[in-house]
Motif scaffolding. Structure first.
Motif: not given
Length: 192
Positions: A135-136, A139, A145
Motif C-alpha cells: 500500500l505504500r 495507496p 486496503r
C-alpha cells in the motif's frame, strides 16, 4: 506560383520546421520512453491462466533458471505461475518469491502476492507488513486496503482496522461490505 516556391525554400521555413518539429519529436520520444508498461497483475481465479498453460510456463521457466539461476524476471514469473495454481502451490510460490527478493527484485506486486499467500496459510504476522509495503506503493488499491483492515480486525488492532475501513469507504462510499466491517470494528471497540 513562383512566389510559392520561393516561400518554401526560405530560411525562415527551414527554422520553423526545425524548431516546430524537433520539440514535438523530443516530447513524443520522452513520453514513449518513460511510459510505464502495463504489467499483468492477476488476482482473481477468473484472471488466471489455464492449468496446462501454467504447467508449460513453469517448465519453460525451470529450463531458463537452470541456465541462468539469477534471472530475476524468471523467478517473478515462476512466483506468479505458482500463485495462479492455488493454495496447494503457495509454498513453492513463496520460495520463488523469496529467491527473487534475495536477488534484488523490486516488483511491487510481490508484496501483494506474499501478503495474500501468508494470509491464506494463516501467517497474519507476516501478511500484515507485506500489505503495508504494498500500500505504500499503491495507496489507491481498495482491495489490498480492505484485506489489511480485515487482518487488523482479526488481530484485534481495532483502531488500525477502523482507519483502513474508513479509507476504503472513502474510495467506495456505497459498498455495504465496507460499511458493515467498519460498523463491526466500532461495535467491538464499544463506540456505538
Amino acid at each position: 506560383m513562383v512566389s510559392d516556391v520561393k516561400r518554401l525554400n526560405s530560411p525562415f521555413d527551414f527554422y520553423w520546421l526545425v524548431f516546430g518539429v524537433v520539440p514535438f519529436l523530443a516530447v513524443w520520444w520522452t513520453v514513449r520512453l518513460y511510459t510505464v508498461p502495463v504489467i499483468p497483475f492477476p488476482r482473481q481465479p477468473a484472471e488466471f491462466r489455464p492449468e496446462d498453460q501454467l504447467k508449460k510456463t513453469q517448465e519453460d521457466l525451470t529450463a531458463v533458471l537452470e541456465k541462468s539461476p539469477e534471472n530475476i524476471s524468471a523467478w517473478i514469473d515462476l512466483t506468479m505461475a505458482h500463485f495462479e495454481q492455488g493454495p496447494d502451490h503457495y509454498l513453492s510460490a513463496l520460495e520463488a518469491l523469496e529467491r527473487a527478493r534475495d536477488l534484488g527484485a523490486l516488483d511491487d506486486r510481490l508484496f501483494y502476492y506474499a501478503a495474500t499467500m501468508y494470509e491464506a496459510t494463516g501467517l497474519a504476522d507476516y501478511a500484515t507488513p507485506e500489505y503495508e509495503r504494498f500500500l505504500r506503493h499503491r495507496p489507491e488499491d481498495a482491495e489490498a486496503r480492505l484485506r489489511l483492515g480485515n487482518l487488523y480486525y482479526r488481530t484485534e488492532e481495532l483502531e488500525k482496522a477502523i482507519e483502513q475501513f474508513r479509507r476504503v469507504l472513502a474510495m467506495r462510499p456505497e459498498d455495504p461490505l465496507v460499511i458493515y466491517n467498519l460498523a463491526m470494528a466500532h461495535r467491538d471497540r464499544g463506540q456505538w
